[in-house]
Structures are given as C-alpha cells and as structure tokens.
Design a protein around this motif. Structure first.
Motif, PDB file in Angstrom:
ATOM      1  N   PRO A 274       0.840  -1.209   0.000  1.00  0.00           N
ATOM      2  CA  PRO A 274       0.000   0.000   0.000  1.00  0.00           C
ATOM      3  C   PRO A 274       0.871   1.255   0.000  1.00  0.00           C
ATOM      4  N   ILE A 275       0.428   2.274  -0.691  1.00  0.00           N
ATOM      5  CA  ILE A 275       1.246   3.493  -0.764  1.00  0.00           C
ATOM      6  C   ILE A 275       1.343   4.192   0.590  1.00  0.00           C
ATOM      7  N   SER A 276       0.486   3.822   1.555  1.00  0.00           N
ATOM      8  CA  SER A 276       0.603   4.379   2.904  1.00  0.00           C
ATOM      9  C   SER A 276       1.895   3.954   3.579  1.00  0.00           C
ATOM     10  N   HIS A 277       2.574   2.940   3.039  1.00  0.00           N
ATOM     11  CA  HIS A 277       3.867   2.502   3.582  1.00  0.00           C
ATOM     12  C   HIS A 277       5.011   3.378   3.089  1.00  0.00           C
ATOM     13  N   LEU A 278       4.747   4.205   2.089  1.00  0.00           N
ATOM     14  CA  LEU A 278       5.794   5.053   1.520  1.00  0.00           C
ATOM     15  C   LEU A 278       5.910   6.338   2.342  1.00  0.00           C
ATOM     16  N   GLN A 279       7.135   6.675   2.709  1.00  0.00           N
ATOM     17  CA  GLN A 279       7.325   7.827   3.598  1.00  0.00           C
ATOM     18  C   GLN A 279       6.849   9.136   2.965  1.00  0.00           C
ATOM     19  N   ALA A 280       6.985   9.256   1.647  1.00  0.00           N
ATOM     20  CA  ALA A 280       6.531  10.471   0.962  1.00  0.00           C
ATOM     21  C   ALA A 280       5.031  10.684   1.182  1.00  0.00           C
ATOM     22  N   ILE A 281       4.264   9.594   1.114  1.00  0.00           N
ATOM     23  CA  ILE A 281       2.814   9.677   1.338  1.00  0.00           C
ATOM     24  C   ILE A 281       2.517   9.899   2.812  1.00  0.00           C
TER      25      ILE A 281
END
Length: 379
Positions: A274-281
């Motif tokens: 999931p993109i929620s795991h990406l620090q930028a998000i």
C-alpha cells in the motif's frame, strides 16, 4: 488556556448533522454538482430538521443554538457538499446585519420569513468594480420623501435567484456631495429588482450565484438597517461573525479530502505494498492531519470569542485565512495522492479541490485577511 471540550448537547447536534450529511447530502452531491442545480429538497429537509438559519435566535424562530454548535453543523454539511453549506450559511450571513443593526420591527418581519416560511436571503455587497475595495461601491440610494431610490448592480451574490429579500450596502448621496454607506433590506418583489443569469462556476455548483440589478427601486425608509452612514460598520460586524463559519466550511472540505486520502492510501498498492507505507505519502498525510487540527483550534477559538460576547476581527481573520489555505493545500495534496484517479470525476477529491479554492476568495480574500491581521497586530 481555553480548552474546547464539546458538551453533551454539542456532541448530539454534531451527530445529527453528520448523519444528515452522510445520508441526505453526500449520496446526491455529485449529481447536483454535475447538473449545476440547486438542491431545493435538501434545503427543505435541513429546515425541517432545524439545521438551517443557524445564526437566528430562538425568539425569531431560529434554532437558538450556540456558535460552537453552528460551526460543528457547518463543518459536517461542508464535508458532504460545500455548495450546500455555502447556500445554507448565506441565510446566516444575511441575518447578521439585521441582528447587529436592525430595528425590532425588521428582525421580526424578515428573520421570521427565513425561519417560519423557509425563505432564502442574499447578502449583496460585492460589485463588478468593487470587491476587496469596498470604498469603490457604486450602488447609490437617493432620499426621496419617505423612500430611497436605489440604483446599482451587485455581483457574485449567493442565493440571488431564490432570495425573497436582499441585504444591500449602498451609498446615500447627501447635499454636501458626501457619500454615506448605508444598509437596506430590499424585497425581491419591488419594481426594478432584476436577477441575472446563474453563474457557471469552477466549484460550489450546488450553490446558486447570480448578479442583482437595482434600477430605480423605491425602498421604504423603514427598511434601512441602522442610520445613514452606519452601513459599512454594520456590514463589517456581520462579516466578523461570518468569517469563522467560512473557516468551518473550509474545515469540512479539508477533513473530507484528508479522510478520502487516508483510506485510499491504505488500499492503493504500488511496488508491492500500500502506498501508505511510503514515507513520501506518510509525510503528506501527517501534514494534512496537523494543519487540519491547527485550523480547527483557530476556528473554535474565534467561535468561542463570538459566543462569549467578545468578537475579535483578528481571530476571525486568523480562522478564515488559515483554514481556507489549509483546505486548498489539503485538497491539492489529496489529488496528488490519488494520482491520475484524482483527476477523474468518478473520485471525490477533484470536487474538494474545486470547492476549496473559493474559500480563499469570498467573504474577504486571504490577502485582505492578512491586511486586517497586520493592522490589528500593529495598532
């Protein structure tokens, strides 16, 4: 230090507004936005449930709620549709000058039209050549016997097409040549009142906006709000009460955009997770949450001052300016988090983006809010 802890009644009112917004507005918001149509049935239901004319005291048929409850209702309605919230609050905005400077006769006659008959009103200040610069108003009112002869044009007027009456700021011309800002209530039915075509807008498409033209309209002296020359002061006091509620509308948009982004980020997968795991998000979501919380505190501070009888023009501008800037930033980042889908009408964030922009413009641009704040802190 003031802590804005909601009491049981406020929690109940917030829940009622939230339920109404989720069940009676949100499912139809896209339809009204696409059709650019005015959702009369929704306003009738809001009136039936006691969720309209929020600024009107109980003695004139209003709900008689406190200012915090009003802000909570507006935030919940704006989460579902900011266009509905804008037209809903237009009645409150039109009520403020009457409450601030109107005679008892005017209050009973016109406020009860809103509360008992379910009528709409419009706040008519802006003109084609006079937006932020109120001193450039060209609308005039010439005293003729017991009447005033009103001439001029007002633009970008919320609820103009459906209004039963208009609260108007005009210049009264006196013998010395001096102009005196004076406020009036102008009935829609008077000869010479004309309403222009409905504006085609970027956002708030469920809210009605049009011009109003006054051509030799005879307005009775008894419809003057306050004395000649007091109109500017009365209108500015009205806006001081209204601007925190614009902040509440902006909060609703920002909260809705944030919640949509948070849910989407947990579901959307890229690079195998999931993109929620990406620090930028994560950083974008963290900034959204932080800015919304700060906005809510500023809005509630301004509202608390209103409720305590100590309205502050500085805090009203703090609330309106910061919350609307937040709504625009959060809505922009929401579109970014959704990526290409954020640009598609099938998803909600493009509407939040379009609706958010006007929050930085109407009821005093955010540049004007900064002028007001600077004047206050330097005085």
């Amino acid at each position: 230090m003031t802590v804005f802890q909601l009491n049981e009644e406020q929690v109940a009112i917030q829940a009622l507004a939230s339920d109404f917004a989720k069940n009676e507005i949100a499912p139809y918001a896209r339809k009204y936005d696409e059709e650019e149509s005015f959702p009369m049935e929704i306003f009738q239901d809001l009136h039936k449930y006691g969720l309209s004319n929020l600024a009107v005291p109980e003695e004139y048929g209003g709900p008689g709620i406190d200012k915090m409850s009003q802000a909570l209702i507006i935030e919940e309605i704006a989460k579902a549709c900011a266009g509905v919230a804008t037209s809903l609050e237009a009645n409150s905005l039109s009520s403020y000058p009457i409450l601030v400077g109107g005679s008892e006769e005017l209050k009973k006659k016109y406020l009860t039209k809103l509360t008992e008959e379910g009528k709409f009103a419009a706040f008519a200040l802006t003109e084609p050549g006079a937006g932020s610069d109120v001193s450039s108003l060209k609308t005039t009112a010439k005293k003729i016997g017991d009447d005033y002869l009103l001439n001029g044009e007002k633009c970008f007027i919320t609820n103009a097409t459906f209004a039963d009456f208009y609260v108007v700021l005009a210049n009264v011309l006196v013998k010395s040549g001096q102009k005196k800002f004076t406020a009036f209530i102008v009935d829609r039915e008077l000869a010479g009142v004309k309403v222009g075509e409905t504006e085609k807008k970027l956002g708030l498409r469920a809210s009605n906006t049009a011009s109003v033209i006054f051509e030799d309209v005879l307005v009775p002296s008894k419809n003057r709000i306050g004395e000649e020359g007091e109109g500017f002061k009365i209108f500015m006091k009205g806006l001081m009460h209204a601007r925190p509620m614009v902040g509440a509308q902006a909060l609703g948009i920002a909260q809705a955009a944030y919640e949509a982004s948070l849910n989407y980020a947990k579901e959307r997968e890229q690079f195998g997770k999931p993109i929620s795991h990406l620090q930028a998000i994560q950083f974008m979501l963290a900034d959204m949450a932080m800015s919304i919380e700060a906005s809510r505190l500023l809005v509630h501070k301004a509202v608390d001052l209103l409720q305590s009888g100590k309205p502050s023009i500085k805090h009203a501008s703090f609330a309106k300016c910061f919350a609307s800037d937040t709504a625009m930033k959060v809505a922009t980042d929401a579109v970014q988090i959704f990526g290409g889908y954020g640009f598609i009408r099938d998803y909600p964030v493009e509407k939040y983006f379009r609706d958010a922009k006007i929050m930085q413009i109407y009821e005093g641009t955010n540049q004007i809010q900064r002028v007001v704040i600077a004047k206050e802190i330097l005085s």
